[in-house]
Design an enzyme around this catalytic site. Structure first.
Site, PDB file in Angstrom:
ATOM      1  N   SER A 206       0.838  -1.201   0.000  1.00  0.00           N
ATOM      2  CA  SER A 206       0.000   0.000   0.000  1.00  0.00           C
ATOM      3  C   SER A 206       0.868   1.244   0.000  1.00  0.00           C
ATOM      4  O   SER A 206       1.641   1.482   0.942  1.00  0.00           O
ATOM      5  CB  SER A 206      -0.891   0.015   1.239  1.00  0.00           C
ATOM      6  OG  SER A 206      -1.421   1.322   1.411  1.00  0.00           O
TER       7      SER A 206
ATOM      8  N   MET B 294     -12.294   3.966  -0.708  1.00  0.00           N
ATOM      9  CA  MET B 294     -12.974   4.196   0.578  1.00  0.00           C
ATOM     10  C   MET B 294     -13.715   5.515   0.444  1.00  0.00           C
ATOM     11  O   MET B 294     -13.347   6.536   1.036  1.00  0.00           O
ATOM     12  CB  MET B 294     -11.929   4.228   1.711  1.00  0.00           C
ATOM     13  CG  MET B 294     -11.390   2.839   2.030  1.00  0.00           C
ATOM     14  SD  MET B 294      -9.852   2.901   2.966  1.00  0.00           S
ATOM     15  CE  MET B 294      -8.702   3.039   1.609  1.00  0.00           C
TER      16      MET B 294
ATOM     17  N   ASP C  26      -4.850   3.469  -1.979  1.00  0.00           N
ATOM     18  CA  ASP C  26      -5.950   3.792  -1.069  1.00  0.00           C
ATOM     19  C   ASP C  26      -6.538   5.158  -1.387  1.00  0.00           C
ATOM     20  O   ASP C  26      -5.867   6.180  -1.226  1.00  0.00           O
ATOM     21  CB  ASP C  26      -5.442   3.770   0.380  1.00  0.00           C
ATOM     22  CG  ASP C  26      -5.160   2.361   0.861  1.00  0.00           C
ATOM     23  OD1 ASP C  26      -6.072   1.519   0.763  1.00  0.00           O
ATOM     24  OD2 ASP C  26      -4.035   2.101   1.325  1.00  0.00           O
TER      25      ASP C  26
ATOM     26  N   ASP D 113      -6.251  -6.492   4.490  1.00  0.00           N
ATOM     27  CA  ASP D 113      -5.677  -5.145   4.440  1.00  0.00           C
ATOM     28  C   ASP D 113      -5.753  -4.505   5.824  1.00  0.00           C
ATOM     29  O   ASP D 113      -6.846  -4.314   6.350  1.00  0.00           O
ATOM     30  CB  ASP D 113      -6.477  -4.328   3.402  1.00  0.00           C
ATOM     31  CG  ASP D 113      -5.981  -2.901   3.251  1.00  0.00           C
ATOM     32  OD1 ASP D 113      -4.905  -2.575   3.781  1.00  0.00           O
ATOM     33  OD2 ASP D 113      -6.686  -2.124   2.577  1.00  0.00           O
TER      34      ASP D 113
ATOM     35  N   HIS E 152      -1.171  -1.395  -4.201  1.00  0.00           N
ATOM     36  CA  HIS E 152      -2.449  -1.088  -3.563  1.00  0.00           C
ATOM     37  C   HIS E 152      -2.553   0.424  -3.389  1.00  0.00           C
ATOM     38  O   HIS E 152      -1.691   1.047  -2.769  1.00  0.00           O
ATOM     39  CB  HIS E 152      -2.520  -1.792  -2.206  1.00  0.00           C
ATOM     40  CG  HIS E 152      -3.820  -1.669  -1.499  1.00  0.00           C
ATOM     41  ND1 HIS E 152      -4.915  -2.471  -1.772  1.00  0.00           N
ATOM     42  CD2 HIS E 152      -4.229  -0.828  -0.514  1.00  0.00           C
ATOM     43  CE1 HIS E 152      -5.914  -2.146  -0.980  1.00  0.00           C
ATOM     44  NE2 HIS E 152      -5.539  -1.137  -0.208  1.00  0.00           N
TER      45      HIS E 152
ATOM     46  N   MET F 264     -11.246  -6.235   5.537  1.00  0.00           N
ATOM     47  CA  MET F 264     -10.424  -5.270   6.273  1.00  0.00           C
ATOM     48  C   MET F 264     -10.051  -5.845   7.633  1.00  0.00           C
ATOM     49  O   MET F 264     -10.911  -6.358   8.358  1.00  0.00           O
ATOM     50  CB  MET F 264     -11.182  -3.954   6.471  1.00  0.00           C
ATOM     51  CG  MET F 264     -11.447  -3.156   5.203  1.00  0.00           C
ATOM     52  SD  MET F 264      -9.959  -2.651   4.307  1.00  0.00           S
ATOM     53  CE  MET F 264      -9.124  -1.629   5.532  1.00  0.00           C
TER      54      MET F 264
ATOM     55  N   HIS G 222      -8.316   0.698  -4.019  1.00  0.00           N
ATOM     56  CA  HIS G 222      -9.245   0.499  -2.895  1.00  0.00           C
ATOM     57  C   HIS G 222      -9.996   1.803  -2.650  1.00  0.00           C
ATOM     58  O   HIS G 222      -9.430   2.761  -2.122  1.00  0.00           O
ATOM     59  CB  HIS G 222      -8.414   0.079  -1.671  1.00  0.00           C
ATOM     60  CG  HIS G 222      -9.200  -0.143  -0.425  1.00  0.00           C
ATOM     61  ND1 HIS G 222      -8.614  -0.289   0.813  1.00  0.00           N
ATOM     62  CD2 HIS G 222     -10.541  -0.261  -0.206  1.00  0.00           C
ATOM     63  CE1 HIS G 222      -9.527  -0.480   1.730  1.00  0.00           C
ATOM     64  NE2 HIS G 222     -10.714  -0.454   1.142  1.00  0.00           N
TER      65      HIS G 222
ATOM     66  N   MET H 232      -9.328   7.831  -0.379  1.00  0.00           N
ATOM     67  CA  MET H 232     -10.209   8.216   0.744  1.00  0.00           C
ATOM     68  C   MET H 232     -10.775   9.604   0.485  1.00  0.00           C
ATOM     69  O   MET H 232     -10.060  10.490   0.009  1.00  0.00           O
ATOM     70  CB  MET H 232      -9.421   8.230   2.050  1.00  0.00           C
ATOM     71  CG  MET H 232      -8.694   6.925   2.344  1.00  0.00           C
ATOM     72  SD  MET H 232      -7.932   6.978   3.964  1.00  0.00           S
ATOM     73  CE  MET H 232      -6.945   5.471   3.929  1.00  0.00           C
TER      74      MET H 232
HETATM   75  C1  DX5 Z   1      -6.369   1.528   5.592  1.00  0.00           C
HETATM   76  C2  DX5 Z   1      -5.894   1.184   4.202  1.00  0.00           C
HETATM   77  C3  DX5 Z   1      -4.741   0.275   4.171  1.00  0.00           C
HETATM   78  C4  DX5 Z   1      -3.484   0.803   4.832  1.00  0.00           C
HETATM   79  C5  DX5 Z   1      -2.735  -0.357   5.401  1.00  0.00           C
HETATM   80  O1  DX5 Z   1      -7.594   2.147   5.510  1.00  0.00           O
HETATM   81  O2  DX5 Z   1      -6.936   0.569   3.473  1.00  0.00           O
HETATM   82  O3  DX5 Z   1      -4.457  -0.137   2.843  1.00  0.00           O
HETATM   83  O4  DX5 Z   1      -2.650   1.496   3.964  1.00  0.00           O
HETATM   84  O5  DX5 Z   1      -1.651   0.131   6.105  1.00  0.00           O
HETATM   85  P1  DX5 Z   1      -0.846  -0.764   7.143  1.00  0.00           P
HETATM   86  O6  DX5 Z   1      -0.285  -1.921   6.401  1.00  0.00           O
HETATM   87  O7  DX5 Z   1       0.186   0.188   7.643  1.00  0.00           O
HETATM   88  O8  DX5 Z   1      -1.824  -1.186   8.215  1.00  0.00           O
HETATM   89 ZN    ZN Z   2      -6.444  -0.336   1.527  1.00  0.00          ZN
END
Ligand code: DX5
Ligand code: ZN
Length: 221
Positions: A8, A68, A35, A174, A33, A137, A66, A37
């Site tokens: 990620s 969110m 993310d 994740d 990956h 998750m 991903h 948001m």
């Molecule tokens: C959290 C994200 C993850 C995050 C994971 O909402 O979806 O992808 O980056 O990070 P680590 O591996 O540091 O928990």
């Molecule tokens: Zn993620």
């Protein structure tokens, strides 16, 4: 079952994303990956389709996006045009899951549904036949660097249902994934491992990816 490592970039240095992504390619990552948001679905804002598009020119690695965000249906086309290979949206968002899957399918992009820790496995069962992957998750979405939550029971239920139907969907975890927690998930049926902090904070990214892969494979069903 294949084991996929999807680092990620949330944990990377955003001031040099291109070289960060290229370092993952050199370190043997399978996917990247990303993310996304929106400050509504989760209390954090990261990046959008223009950044994905810019990164697309810098690596051949598949983009595991991903989302969110509250209204994935409205934004999926933009992420597909930007070069996403797989789009994962949350079942808890307000959009129609079947419509979101159809938007991906129309453009030949893989579709996945993500489940927050409190959402039961059964929520995704009506859509399972049409999915390439389910994301379970193992933290509350929104931030990197959180502590791992054991979702083994949910993973077992999903893997059993995928097998029972004769499907080949991947099962991704994740959040808080390390060489110690990945085996717990692999044992329960996960085969795609997202890791942010574990890989980006490691002194050697190739070594971290190798260790994660070996740990996951060793525990795989
Ligand atoms: C959290 C994200 C993850 C995050 C994971 O909402 O979806 O992808 O980056 O990070 P680590 O591996 O540091 O928990
Ligand atoms: Zn993620």
């Amino acid at each position: 079952m294949r084991t996929i490592i999807s680092p990620s970039i949330l944990a990377s240095d955003f001031s040099m994303l291109a070289s960060e992504v290229q370092s993952l390619e050199a370190a043997g990552a399978d996917w990247v990956h990303i993310d996304v948001m929106d400050g509504h679905f989760v209390p954090n804002i990261t990046l959008g389709a223009p950044i994905v598009k810019a990164l697309r020119r810098r690596t051949a690695l598949p983009f595991d996006v991903h989302l969110m965000i509250t209204d994935p249906e409205a934004y999926i086309p933009a992420f597909i045009d930007a070069g996403a290979n797989l789009i994962c949206f949350h079942i808890e968002s307000l959009s129609d899951p079947a419509k979101c899957v159809a938007l991906c399918r129309e453009k030949g992009v893989k579709a996945a549904i993500a489940l927050k820790p409190g959402t039961p496995a059964q929520a995704v069962f009506p859509y399972l036949d049409d999915l390439d992957m389910v994301l379970v998750m193992t933290v509350e979405p929104g931030f990197g660097g959180q502590s791992f939550m054991d979702m083994s029971e949910k993973l077992r239920l999903l893997r059993a249902e995928i097998n029972r139907r004769g499907l080949s969907a991947d099962l991704e975890v994740d959040g808080g994934v390390t060489d110690l927690t990945a085996p717990v998930c692999a044992k329960a049926g996960a085969n795609v491992f997202v890791a942010g902090s574990y890989i980006f904070k490691a002194p050697d990214r190739k070594d971290a990816i190798d260790r994660l892969r070996i740990a996951a494979r060793g525990a795989a069903q």
